[in-house]
Design a protein around this motif. Structure first.
Motif, PDB file in Angstrom:
ATOM      1  N   PHE A  63      49.599  40.789  39.395  1.00 49.56           N
ATOM      2  CA  PHE A  63      47.950  40.378  39.114  1.00 49.56           C
ATOM      3  C   PHE A  63      47.584  40.200  37.738  1.00 49.56           C
ATOM      4  CE2 PHE A  63      48.312  42.163  43.443  1.00 49.56           C
ATOM      5  CZ  PHE A  63      47.781  41.265  44.291  1.00 49.56           C
ATOM      6  N   VAL A  64      47.213  39.314  37.387  1.00 51.31           N
ATOM      7  CA  VAL A  64      46.359  39.226  35.877  1.00 51.31           C
ATOM      8  C   VAL A  64      45.077  38.733  35.757  1.00 51.31           C
ATOM      9  CG1 VAL A  64      46.765  37.958  33.471  1.00 51.31           C
ATOM     10  CG2 VAL A  64      48.694  38.640  34.952  1.00 51.31           C
ATOM     11  N   LEU A  65      43.981  39.603  35.375  1.00 48.02           N
ATOM     12  CA  LEU A  65      42.874  39.130  35.174  1.00 48.02           C
ATOM     13  C   LEU A  65      42.451  38.416  33.991  1.00 48.02           C
ATOM     14  CD1 LEU A  65      41.145  42.824  36.093  1.00 48.02           C
ATOM     15  CD2 LEU A  65      42.135  40.976  37.584  1.00 48.02           C
ATOM     16  N   ALA A  98      37.138  33.811  34.465  1.00 46.80           N
ATOM     17  CA  ALA A  98      36.454  34.078  35.784  1.00 46.80           C
ATOM     18  C   ALA A  98      37.648  33.895  37.018  1.00 46.80           C
ATOM     19  CB  ALA A  98      35.281  33.253  36.263  1.00 46.80           C
ATOM     20  N   SER A  99      38.966  34.370  36.975  1.00 41.80           N
ATOM     21  CA  SER A  99      39.904  34.363  37.896  1.00 41.80           C
ATOM     22  C   SER A  99      40.715  35.418  37.768  1.00 41.80           C
ATOM     23  CB  SER A  99      40.447  32.699  37.633  1.00 41.80           C
ATOM     24  OG  SER A  99      41.268  32.656  36.449  1.00 41.80           O
ATOM     25  N   ILE A 100      41.664  35.306  38.585  1.00 45.98           N
ATOM     26  CA  ILE A 100      42.778  36.162  38.873  1.00 45.98           C
ATOM     27  C   ILE A 100      44.097  35.461  39.052  1.00 45.98           C
ATOM     28  CG2 ILE A 100      43.585  38.509  39.945  1.00 45.98           C
ATOM     29  CD1 ILE A 100      40.838  38.941  41.004  1.00 45.98           C
ATOM     30  N   SER A 101      45.031  35.770  38.021  1.00 42.27           N
ATOM     31  CA  SER A 101      46.312  34.826  38.213  1.00 42.27           C
ATOM     32  C   SER A 101      47.287  35.732  39.223  1.00 42.27           C
ATOM     33  CB  SER A 101      47.069  34.575  37.020  1.00 42.27           C
ATOM     34  OG  SER A 101      46.035  33.679  36.181  1.00 42.27           O
ATOM     35  N   VAL A 102      47.721  34.986  40.351  1.00 39.86           N
ATOM     36  CA  VAL A 102      48.652  35.808  41.152  1.00 39.86           C
ATOM     37  C   VAL A 102      49.944  35.088  40.871  1.00 39.86           C
ATOM     38  CG1 VAL A 102      49.445  36.265  43.619  1.00 39.86           C
ATOM     39  CG2 VAL A 102      47.066  35.973  43.058  1.00 39.86           C
ATOM     40  N   ILE A 138      42.919  33.514  42.093  1.00 44.57           N
ATOM     41  CA  ILE A 138      41.770  33.973  43.020  1.00 44.57           C
ATOM     42  C   ILE A 138      40.559  33.980  41.846  1.00 44.57           C
ATOM     43  CG2 ILE A 138      40.914  35.859  44.371  1.00 44.57           C
ATOM     44  CD1 ILE A 138      43.523  36.992  44.266  1.00 44.57           C
ATOM     45  N   PRO A 139      39.350  33.264  42.583  1.00 44.69           N
ATOM     46  CA  PRO A 139      38.390  33.110  42.038  1.00 44.69           C
ATOM     47  C   PRO A 139      37.578  34.475  41.927  1.00 44.69           C
ATOM     48  CG  PRO A 139      38.310  31.265  43.677  1.00 44.69           C
ATOM     49  CD  PRO A 139      39.413  32.487  43.868  1.00 44.69           C
ATOM     50  N   ALA A 140      36.951  34.793  40.780  1.00 46.24           N
ATOM     51  CA  ALA A 140      36.044  35.848  40.337  1.00 46.24           C
ATOM     52  C   ALA A 140      34.712  35.496  40.228  1.00 46.24           C
ATOM     53  CB  ALA A 140      36.663  36.906  39.446  1.00 46.24           C
ATOM     54  N   LEU A 141      33.611  36.180  40.137  1.00 43.56           N
ATOM     55  CA  LEU A 141      32.258  35.544  39.616  1.00 43.56           C
ATOM     56  C   LEU A 141      32.278  35.252  38.510  1.00 43.56           C
ATOM     57  CD1 LEU A 141      29.965  38.091  41.917  1.00 43.56           C
ATOM     58  CD2 LEU A 141      30.348  35.620  42.119  1.00 43.56           C
ATOM     59  N   ARG A 142      32.494  36.206  37.421  1.00 45.51           N
ATOM     60  CA  ARG A 142      32.181  35.743  36.115  1.00 45.51           C
ATOM     61  C   ARG A 142      33.331  36.623  35.166  1.00 45.51           C
ATOM     62  NH1 ARG A 142      25.753  36.649  34.497  1.00 45.51           N
ATOM     63  NH2 ARG A 142      26.719  35.558  32.637  1.00 45.51           N
ATOM     64  N   GLU A 143      33.449  37.599  35.035  1.00 50.89           N
ATOM     65  CA  GLU A 143      34.169  38.344  33.962  1.00 50.89           C
ATOM     66  C   GLU A 143      34.978  39.531  34.463  1.00 50.89           C
ATOM     67  OE1 GLU A 143      33.342  39.517  29.350  1.00 50.89           O
ATOM     68  OE2 GLU A 143      31.766  38.480  30.280  1.00 50.89           O
ATOM     69  N   PRO A 144      36.050  39.273  34.981  1.00 45.99           N
ATOM     70  CA  PRO A 144      37.203  40.344  35.541  1.00 45.99           C
ATOM     71  C   PRO A 144      37.742  40.881  34.211  1.00 45.99           C
ATOM     72  CG  PRO A 144      37.944  38.544  36.047  1.00 45.99           C
ATOM     73  CD  PRO A 144      36.450  38.066  35.396  1.00 45.99           C
ATOM     74  N   HIS A 145      37.650  42.318  33.903  1.00 45.26           N
ATOM     75  CA  HIS A 145      38.209  42.765  32.782  1.00 45.26           C
ATOM     76  C   HIS A 145      39.282  43.726  33.295  1.00 45.26           C
ATOM     77  CE1 HIS A 145      36.482  41.315  29.344  1.00 45.26           C
ATOM     78  NE2 HIS A 145      35.389  41.378  30.003  1.00 45.26           N
ATOM     79  N   HIS A 146      39.144  44.835  34.018  1.00 47.48           N
ATOM     80  CA  HIS A 146      40.069  46.023  34.599  1.00 47.48           C
ATOM     81  C   HIS A 146      40.272  46.243  35.870  1.00 47.48           C
ATOM     82  CE1 HIS A 146      40.592  47.183  30.224  1.00 47.48           C
ATOM     83  NE2 HIS A 146      39.415  46.851  30.059  1.00 47.48           N
ATOM     84  N   LEU A 147      41.179  46.855  36.361  1.00 49.56           N
ATOM     85  CA  LEU A 147      41.664  47.292  37.803  1.00 49.56           C
ATOM     86  C   LEU A 147      42.217  48.599  38.131  1.00 49.56           C
ATOM     87  CD1 LEU A 147      44.377  44.621  38.682  1.00 49.56           C
ATOM     88  CD2 LEU A 147      43.942  45.584  36.294  1.00 49.56           C
ATOM     89  N   ARG A 165      42.229  32.069  30.879  1.00 46.97           N
ATOM     90  CA  ARG A 165      41.834  32.275  29.625  1.00 46.97           C
ATOM     91  C   ARG A 165      41.464  33.737  29.460  1.00 46.97           C
ATOM     92  NH1 ARG A 165      36.457  29.371  29.826  1.00 46.97           N
ATOM     93  NH2 ARG A 165      36.247  30.175  27.701  1.00 46.97           N
ATOM     94  N   SER A 166      41.948  34.240  28.174  1.00 46.61           N
ATOM     95  CA  SER A 166      41.578  35.719  27.849  1.00 46.61           C
ATOM     96  C   SER A 166      42.199  36.463  29.055  1.00 46.61           C
ATOM     97  CB  SER A 166      40.025  35.983  27.654  1.00 46.61           C
ATOM     98  OG  SER A 166      39.916  37.124  26.898  1.00 46.61           O
ATOM     99  N   PRO A 167      43.487  36.688  29.110  1.00 49.48           N
ATOM    100  CA  PRO A 167      43.973  37.605  30.102  1.00 49.48           C
ATOM    101  C   PRO A 167      43.979  39.163  29.753  1.00 49.48           C
ATOM    102  CG  PRO A 167      45.735  36.571  28.964  1.00 49.48           C
ATOM    103  CD  PRO A 167      44.621  35.768  28.473  1.00 49.48           C
ATOM    104  N   HIS A 168      43.509  39.835  30.504  1.00 47.16           N
ATOM    105  CA  HIS A 168      43.259  41.507  30.051  1.00 47.16           C
ATOM    106  C   HIS A 168      43.974  42.308  30.996  1.00 47.16           C
ATOM    107  CE1 HIS A 168      39.691  43.999  28.446  1.00 47.16           C
ATOM    108  NE2 HIS A 168      41.072  44.216  28.238  1.00 47.16           N
ATOM    109  N   GLY A 169      43.490  42.690  32.144  1.00 47.02           N
ATOM    110  CA  GLY A 169      44.035  43.846  32.798  1.00 47.02           C
ATOM    111  C   GLY A 169      45.316  42.989  33.768  1.00 47.02           C
TER     112      GLY A 169
END
Length: 327
Positions: free
Chosen positions: A33-35, A40-44, A56-65, A307-311
């Motif tokens: 899983f990549v945030l 505003a999404s999560i790559s599987v 997976i759609p997120a609301l606005r700005e997922p960063h950490h998990l 865009r901007s992969p984080h967690g």
């Protein structure tokens, strides 16, 4: 006739073994899983093929998990969306969504009793009961609480305060603030290691080694420009540091903090996780990619994400998402 039957039996057994082997291979590999914080999404990602299979759609700005203590849920903090999304770590299915104020960074205590949530934009550190998700204590801070780490006994949580150049320590037994001390310019990643607290200072090229009792900086260890995040290898022998501004990932001896090797990972290396076999998956914050590094050779492959992969979180024991989607 017996010879024909024996031959048919051997052919049938070979086909069965091949089918089972193929099914096993399809199920192996796991799921990543990549945030994508700006997407505003999560790559599987299918770990076996190193390909993104869905988002997976997120609301606005997922960063950490963070993985729940029982391993049943993967909690994704959507900071600007003011919610935590609970995912099945084996399939990516959304289990539920919970309103939570500004969940930028989050982590469970080692004993599984507490969940600390850093509200980066709201300048608050929230302590929740992990079982009930009841808010136990809110600490206002100055300013910009970023990353966190616990003491091994779960008695203290340490939080970096990026815009005040300080580290804060909170006592979880008494729910009080223990100390707030300067540790260097723009502190980010925090890690407990060998009785000390390590802090990556993004505004410098070093990590600070801090006395957890007093908050005093005992020494600095140079790693690279924009030291950002800290990770301990699964066998606890190597400390990994991502230097985001410098575009490098550095390995250090965990016992002595002596640098071992530096790897060029352009595009803002940020978070990482460890795969079976020794490969290291690293999000490249400014490149819309994940690097899969072989630390033995120094080479890496890349995976396109949002865009901007984080967690990032790897679950190598999960069934292949490609196999799941084809059922």
């Amino acid at each position: 006739m017996r010879r024909v039957l024996l031959l048919l039996s051997l052919v049938f057994a070979t086909l069965v073994l091949a089918t089972l082997s193929g099914a096993s291979a399809a199920s192996a590999g796991g799921i990543a899983f990549v945030l994508n914080s700006a997407g505003a999404s999560i790559s599987v990602i299918d770990m076996a093929t190193q390909k993104e299979v869905r988002r997976i759609p997120a609301l606005r700005e997922p960063h950490h998990l963070a993985l729940s203590p029982d391993g049943a849920s993967l909690l994704v903090g959507d900071t600007a969306g003011n919610q935590i999304m609970f995912l099945d770590p084996n399939t990516g299915a959304v289990q539920k969504r919970m309103p939570i104020a500004d969940p930028y960074q989050l982590g469970f205590s080692p004993d599984g009793k507490f969940l600390t949530v850093n509200g980066l934009a709201r300048n608050q550190v929230d302590i929740y009961d992990a079982a009930s998700m009841k808010l136990l204590k809110r600490f206002p801070v100055v300013a910009t609480p970023s990353h966190l780490a616990y003491s091994p006994d779960s008695a203290t949580v340490f939080v970096s305060l990026q815009d005040s150049d300080k580290l804060a320590a909170f006592d979880l037994r008494t729910m009080t603030r223990r100390w707030v001390k300067p540790v260097g310019r723009t502190p980010a990643g925090v890690l407990w290691l060998n009785g000390k607290v390590l802090v990556a200072d993004m505004g410098t090229d070093y990590i600070a080694v801090v006395d957890p009792a007093t908050g005093r900086v005992e020494r600095h260890v140079r790693t690279g420009r924009g030291a950002h995040q800290l990770f301990l290898s699964p066998d606890h022998t190597i400390l990994w540091v991502n230097n985001r501004a410098g575009g490098t990932t550095v390995s250090l001896d965990a016992a002595t903090l002596t640098p071992i090797r530096s790897y060029a990972i352009p595009g803002g290396p940020d978070d990482m996780d460890f795969a079976p076999g020794g490969k290291i998956w690293i999000t490249r914050r400014w490149a819309e990619k994940v690097a899969v590094l072989d630390p033995q050779t120094g080479s890496y492959s890349t995976i396109d994400v949002g865009r901007s992969p984080h967690g990032i979180f790897l679950n190598p024991r999960a069934p292949s998402p490609t196999a799941l989607s084809s059922r």
